[in-house]
Design a protein around this motif. Structure first.
Motif, PDB file in Angstrom:
ATOM      1  N   SER A 271     -83.346 -39.419-122.737  1.00  0.00           N
ATOM      2  CA  SER A 271     -82.471 -39.943-123.794  1.00  0.00           C
ATOM      3  C   SER A 271     -83.314 -40.572-124.893  1.00  0.00           C
ATOM      4  CB  SER A 271     -81.497 -40.983-123.243  1.00  0.00           C
ATOM      5  OG  SER A 271     -80.579 -40.404-122.344  1.00  0.00           O
ATOM      6  N   LEU A 334     -70.731 -38.478-120.942  1.00  0.00           N
ATOM      7  CA  LEU A 334     -71.950 -38.658-121.733  1.00  0.00           C
ATOM      8  C   LEU A 334     -71.646 -38.487-123.204  1.00  0.00           C
ATOM      9  CD1 LEU A 334     -74.453 -36.549-119.571  1.00  0.00           C
ATOM     10  CD2 LEU A 334     -74.039 -39.014-119.459  1.00  0.00           C
ATOM     11  N   SER A 335     -72.350 -39.226-124.051  1.00  0.00           N
ATOM     12  CA  SER A 335     -72.115 -39.167-125.496  1.00  0.00           C
ATOM     13  C   SER A 335     -73.415 -39.379-126.257  1.00  0.00           C
ATOM     14  CB  SER A 335     -71.107 -40.240-125.929  1.00  0.00           C
ATOM     15  OG  SER A 335     -69.846 -40.045-125.337  1.00  0.00           O
ATOM     16  N   TYR A 336     -73.442 -38.800-127.469  1.00  0.00           N
ATOM     17  CA  TYR A 336     -74.484 -39.141-128.436  1.00  0.00           C
ATOM     18  C   TYR A 336     -73.997 -40.292-129.302  1.00  0.00           C
ATOM     19  CZ  TYR A 336     -77.150 -34.936-127.288  1.00  0.00           C
ATOM     20  OH  TYR A 336     -77.898 -33.997-126.624  1.00  0.00           O
ATOM     21  N   CYS A 350     -68.767 -37.411-127.799  1.00  0.00           N
ATOM     22  CA  CYS A 350     -68.776 -36.947-126.409  1.00  0.00           C
ATOM     23  C   CYS A 350     -69.385 -35.546-126.325  1.00  0.00           C
ATOM     24  CB  CYS A 350     -67.364 -36.974-125.842  1.00  0.00           C
ATOM     25  SG  CYS A 350     -67.296 -36.665-124.066  1.00  0.00           S
ATOM     26  N   LEU A 351     -70.048 -35.246-125.209  1.00  0.00           N
ATOM     27  CA  LEU A 351     -70.700 -33.953-125.050  1.00  0.00           C
ATOM     28  C   LEU A 351     -69.722 -32.848-124.688  1.00  0.00           C
ATOM     29  CD1 LEU A 351     -73.280 -35.746-124.976  1.00  0.00           C
ATOM     30  CD2 LEU A 351     -74.184 -34.175-123.260  1.00  0.00           C
ATOM     31  N   GLY A 386     -79.351 -40.916-127.844  1.00  0.00           N
ATOM     32  CA  GLY A 386     -78.664 -40.502-126.635  1.00  0.00           C
ATOM     33  C   GLY A 386     -79.260 -39.235-126.043  1.00  0.00           C
ATOM     34  N   PRO A 387     -78.517 -38.604-125.126  1.00  0.00           N
ATOM     35  CA  PRO A 387     -77.182 -38.987-124.660  1.00  0.00           C
ATOM     36  C   PRO A 387     -77.205 -40.224-123.761  1.00  0.00           C
ATOM     37  CG  PRO A 387     -77.993 -37.122-123.384  1.00  0.00           C
ATOM     38  CD  PRO A 387     -79.005 -37.365-124.461  1.00  0.00           C
TER      39      PRO A 387
END
Length: 591
Positions: A271, A334-336, A350-351, A386-387
C-alpha cells in the motif's frame, strides 16, 4: 564440600520444586552444624547471577518483587502476575512501555475465551436441533478445548508468562525466538515463575516463520510483536492460525507506515501511505489490508475485532476464517484514498462492487474515479494512496465486552488507566467512517481560530449527520458528512469571525469564494457531548514518565549523545559507549 557445591552448581539441573540442602549427618549435632555451615555459605557465596537465579521457586515464600537483585547486572521485574530476571546490559530486549500492549492483549484474550465458549455452546445447540429433526440422536456435549497460544518473538518471555499466569482457559503457550540468549533467558524466567507456568509454557529456539509454516492451523492464538515491521511474518502467521482463531499483530515502523518512506511501505505492505493527520489510522488500515491480502492466498479472510494506536505503535486483533465465498468480498472492503494537496478533503474509492444477475450476486470492479482531476473546494490536485482496509476496524460488541471485563478486573491490569481510556474512546467511534478530520487542520486551512469541538459537532448533528471522536487524536472527528458539508460549516464559522484579509493564492480564498449551500446551526445539539465526556472519563492520558517510548534493539549500543534520550540518563552507562567525560554533557542535554 559446600564450596564445591556452589562452584559446580551450574551443572545441576533444577526443577520447579524448592531446593533443600543435603544432610551430611543424621545426628542432631551434625544437623545443626550443617545448617550453620550452609547458612554461612549462603551469606558468603550467594550472589544473584544469570545462572543461579533459577534456584528461586514459587514454593519459596519470598517476596521476589522486593528483592534487590541488581548485583552483577541483574534485576527482577514484576508485571502483573509474572516476574522476569532482566539483564541490564540490553542482551535481551525488554521495554517497560509495552505494558500497555501486554495489558490490552490479555484483555482481548480473556474476552476471546468467553466468546469462544459462547460460540461452542451455540454450535452444540444447533447440532442438537438438527439431530432431533433427523431423529438420529445428537452427540454428547464436548467441552471447549483450552487455547494453544504461539508467541512468535518471545525475547524475555514476559508476554508468554503473563498469558499463562493471568488468562484462564489457556492450555499451552509456545514461546519462540531465533536468538539463543533470548531463549535461555526465557527458560530461566519460566522456571523462576513456578510449577504452574512450567506446565504451560515452552521455549524453543527456532525461526518463527519456519515454525509457523510447519504447524498449519495448529494454534488458536498467534501473537506477533516484532521489533519493527511484521510484514515478513504475515504469510506464515495466517497459515498457522486455526479456523476462528486470533492473530494479534504489532507494527512499530510508524515512519514507514505514516508516509516518510512510501516506497518501503509499498514493498512491505503493498500500500502507498499518505501524510495527513489521519496517518496513524491509515497505518492501521494498511496493516489490516496486508494481513487480508496474505490470508486471501489460502482462501482465508480476516474479521477485525480491535485495532488500536497507542504510544508509538499500532496493534491489531483479527480473527481468521477459511471461506472461499467470503474471500470474494475482499474488494468491497478495500479502497483507494484521494487526498487533496491543498486542503483537508479526502475521498475513498472502493475497489469492487456487486450486482445481481439471474438472482445471483456477482462481483465486478468498481466504477470511477469518484473525484475530478481538481478538488471541488480549493482547486488543487489529488494525491492517491492505498489500497487500505475501509471496512470497520473494530467490532463494537467485542469492544464493549473487553471494556467491561477490564473494569471488573481493574486490579489485575498494571496499565488500567491507559487501557480503559483507549477502549472508552474506541467504544464511541463511528465504525463506518474511515479516517478522520482534524479541527486544527481545518482551521489552519481557513486561517481562523479553531471552533470548539462541542460547537463543531453540534453543527454536524444539526445538519443531519453523525459524528464522533477518535482514539487517535484528541481533536480528531469522524463523520459520515460529505466534505462539501464540512466546508460549508467552516465557511459559516469564518463568517462569524473578524479576520484579516489573506492572500488570494491560498486554498482559503478558493473555499471562501463559494457561498455555502447550507447554513450551519451551531446551537448545542443532543449527542454532541460523548458519554465519556459527560461522565468526566479521561480519554487521553499523558505519558507516565520521561523517555516513555521505543527502546534500542537488543544487543545494540548508543554510540552518539544525540541518541542517548532513547534510554534515559539512568541507563546510558550500561547501554552506551559514550566516554565517561561526556556523560555530564548528556545529563545537561536530557535535563
Amino acid at each position: 564440600m559446600i564450596t564445591a557445591f556452589f562452584t559446580n552448581r551450574k551443572k545441576t539441573k533444577l526443577n520447579c520444586n524448592s531446593w533443600q540442602p543435603p544432610l551430611i549427618h543424621r545426628s542432631s549435632s551434625g544437623l545443626l552444624l550443617m545448617r550453620l555451615i550452609v547458612g554461612t555459605a549462603f551469606r558468603l557465596y550467594w550472589r544473584p547471577s544469570k545462572s543461579n537465579l533459577s534456584f528461586f521457586s514459587s514454593a519459596q515464600k519470598v517476596e521476589r518483587s522486593t528483592l534487590a537483585l541488581d548485583i552483577e547486572g541483574c534485576s527482577v521485574i514484576k508485571e502483573g502476575e509474572a516476574q522476569i530476571i532482566l539483564d541490564a546490559s540490553n542482551g535481551v530486549f525488554y521495554n517497560k512501555a509495552q505494558v500497555n500492549n501486554r495489558d490490552m492483549s490479555i484483555a482481548v484474550l480473556r474476552t476471546f475465551v468467553s466468546k469462544r465458549e459462547e460460540e461452542h455452546g451455540a454450535k452444540f445447540n444447533r447440532e442438537i436441533v438438527q439431530a432431533m429433526v433427523k431423529s438420529t440422536g445428537g452427540k454428547g456435549h464436548q467441552e471447549v478445548k483450552e487455547l494453544r497460544v504461539l508467541e512468535a518473538l518471545a525475547a524475555s518471555g514476559l508476554r508468554a508468562l503473563r498469558y499463562a499466569h493471568e488468562v484462564e482457559g489457556i492450555g499451552q503457550v509456545i514461546a519462540l525466538d531465533s536468538d539463543k540468549a533470548s531463549v535461555e533467558a526465557c527458560e530461566r524466567n519460566i522456571q523462576f515463575n513456578g510449577s504452574v507456568v512450567c506446565s504451560k509454557v515452552e521455549a524453543h529456539l527456532a525461526d518463527a516463520r519456519v515454525y509457523m509454516l510447519t504447524h498449519p492451523k495448529e494454534f488458536d492464538v498467534v501473537d506477533i510483536d516484532p521489533y519493527g515491521s511484521p510484514s515478513a511474518f504475515l504469510d506464515s502467521a495466517v497459515q498457522s492460525v486455526a479456523d476462528g482463531g486470533m492473530l494479534m499483530c504489532t507494527a512499530t515502523d510508524m515512519a514507514v507506515l505514516c508516509g516518510e518512506d512510501r516506497d518501503i511501505c509499498y514493498s512491505k505492505y503493498g500500500s502507498y501511505p499518505l501524510k495527513g493527520k489521519y496517518c496513524h489510522e491509515m497505518a492501521l488500515r494498511i496493516l489490516l489490508a496486508s494481513i487480508e491480502s496474505n490470508a486471501n492466498r489460502y482462501k482465508r479472510h480476516i474479521v477485525p475485532v480491535l485495532s488500536v494506536y497507542m504510544d508509538f505503535y499500532i496493534r491489531v486483533f483479527v480473527r481468521i476464517f477459511t471461506s472461499g465465498s467470503a474471500m470474494k468480498e475482499t474488494p468491497l472492503k478495500l479502497s483507494y484514498v484521494y487526498q487533496c494537496v491543498g486542503c483537508d478533503s479526502f475521498h475513498l474509492q472502493c475497489l469492487g462492487r456487486t450486482f445481481t444477475k439471474n438472482n445471483n450476486v456477482r462481483h465486478a470492479c468498481a466504477f470511477g474515479p469518484i473525484v475530478d482531476k481538481e478538488c471541488g473546494e480549493c482547486g488543487s490536485k489529488f494525491a492517491i494512496g492505498g489500497p487500505i482496509w475501509s471496512a470497520p476496524i473494530h467490532n463494537h460488541e467485542w469492544v464493549v465486552s473487553i471494556l467491561s471485563n477490564v473494569k471488573i478486573m481493574k486490579e489485575s491490569y498494571p496499565a488500567y488507566d491507559k487501557v480503559s481510556a483507549v477502549l472508552t474512546s474506541i467504544s464511541e467511534e463511528l465504525l463506518d467512517a474511515p479516517l478522520f478530520l482534524s479541527l486544527h487542520n481545518l482551521s489552519a486551512t481557513m486561517k481562523c481560530p479553531s471552533p470548539p469541538t462541542l460547537i463543531f459537532r453540534s453543527a454536524v448533528i444539526n445538519a443531519g449527520y453523525r459524528i464522533s471522536g477518535t482514539h487517535i487524536n484528541p481533536v480528531g472527528v469522524k463523520s459520515d458528512a460529505p466534505m462539501n458539508v464540512i466546508w460549508d460549516i467552516m465557511r459559516c464559522w469564518v463568517e462569524r469571525q473578524k479576520l484579516k484579509d489573506q492572500p488570494s493564492n491560498q486554498p482559503r480564498a478558493a473555499i471562501l469564494s463559494k457561498e455555502p449551500t447550507i447554513q450551519a446551526n451551531f446551537a448545542k445539539a443532543i449527542g454532541a457531548v460523548s458519554k465519556a465526556q459527560a461522565s468526566n472519563i479521561a480519554r487521553f492520558l499523558p505519558k507516565p514518565e520521561r523517555n516513555w517510548g521505543p527502546k534500542i534493539k537488543a544487543g545494540r549500543k548508543i554510540i552518539a549523545m544525540k541518541h542517548a534520550s532513547l534510554l534515559g540518563l539512568e541507563n546510558i552507562k550500561m547501554n552506551s559507549v559514550i566516554p565517561e567525560e561526556n556523560l555530564d554533557d548528556v545529563s545537561a542535554e536530557l535535563s
